[in-house]
Design a protein around this motif. Structure first.
Motif, PDB file in Angstrom:
ATOM      1  N   PHE A 132       0.842  -1.180   0.000  1.00 24.84           N
ATOM      2  CA  PHE A 132       0.000   0.000   0.000  1.00 24.84           C
ATOM      3  C   PHE A 132       0.883   1.237   0.000  1.00 24.84           C
ATOM      4  N   LYS A 133       0.442   2.239  -0.719  1.00 25.83           N
ATOM      5  CA  LYS A 133       1.233   3.464  -0.802  1.00 25.83           C
ATOM      6  C   LYS A 133       0.359   4.667  -0.503  1.00 25.83           C
ATOM      7  N   CYS A 134       0.905   5.548   0.295  1.00 30.67           N
ATOM      8  CA  CYS A 134       0.185   6.767   0.660  1.00 30.67           C
ATOM      9  C   CYS A 134       0.174   7.742  -0.515  1.00 30.67           C
ATOM     10  N   LYS A 135      -0.998   8.285  -0.784  1.00 26.17           N
ATOM     11  CA  LYS A 135      -1.139   9.248  -1.878  1.00 26.17           C
ATOM     12  C   LYS A 135      -0.380  10.533  -1.603  1.00 26.17           C
ATOM     13  N   LYS A 136      -0.296  10.888  -0.330  1.00 27.76           N
ATOM     14  CA  LYS A 136       0.309  12.167   0.016  1.00 27.76           C
ATOM     15  C   LYS A 136       1.821  12.098   0.185  1.00 27.76           C
ATOM     16  N   CYS A 137       2.294  11.148   0.997  1.00 28.59           N
ATOM     17  CA  CYS A 137       3.709  11.182   1.371  1.00 28.59           C
ATOM     18  C   CYS A 137       4.500   9.985   0.840  1.00 28.59           C
ATOM     19  N   ASN A 138       3.847   9.128   0.058  1.00 28.23           N
ATOM     20  CA  ASN A 138       4.515   7.964  -0.534  1.00 28.23           C
ATOM     21  C   ASN A 138       5.031   6.934   0.470  1.00 28.23           C
TER      22      ASN A 138
END
Ligand SMILES: [Zn+2]
Ligand SMILES: [Zn+2]
Length: 73
Positions: free
Chosen positions: A55-61
């Motif tokens: 899973f990857k965060c849209k904001k902070c990667n």
């Protein structure tokens, strides 16, 4: 009876909250699709009972591995 991963089979979506910035984390696929693309497949990725997704965060990667339980079809 065969067990399948609900995420790989688009039966389900999971949204996680990033523990660093509270942003939305999206499933970007199975770990083995990102893990060492040049080497041989790691046998740990072929577990019978679960599928490991990244899973990857849209904001902070920020990235996170989550074990997804496979379900019986
Ligand atoms: Zn999967
Ligand atoms: Zn984040």
């Amino acid at each position: 009876m065969e067990k399948v991963c609900p995420l790989c089979n688009k039966m389900k979506e999971i949204n996680l909250v990033c523990d660093k910035c509270d942003g939305v984390m999206l499933d970007i696929g199975r770990v083995q699709d990102y893990y060492d693309p040049y080497g041989p497949q790691d046998p740990i990725n072929d577990a019978d009972d679960y599928c490991i997704h990244l899973f990857k965060c849209k904001k902070c990667n920020n990235k996170k591995k989550i074990n997804i339980d496979k379900i019986n079809t």
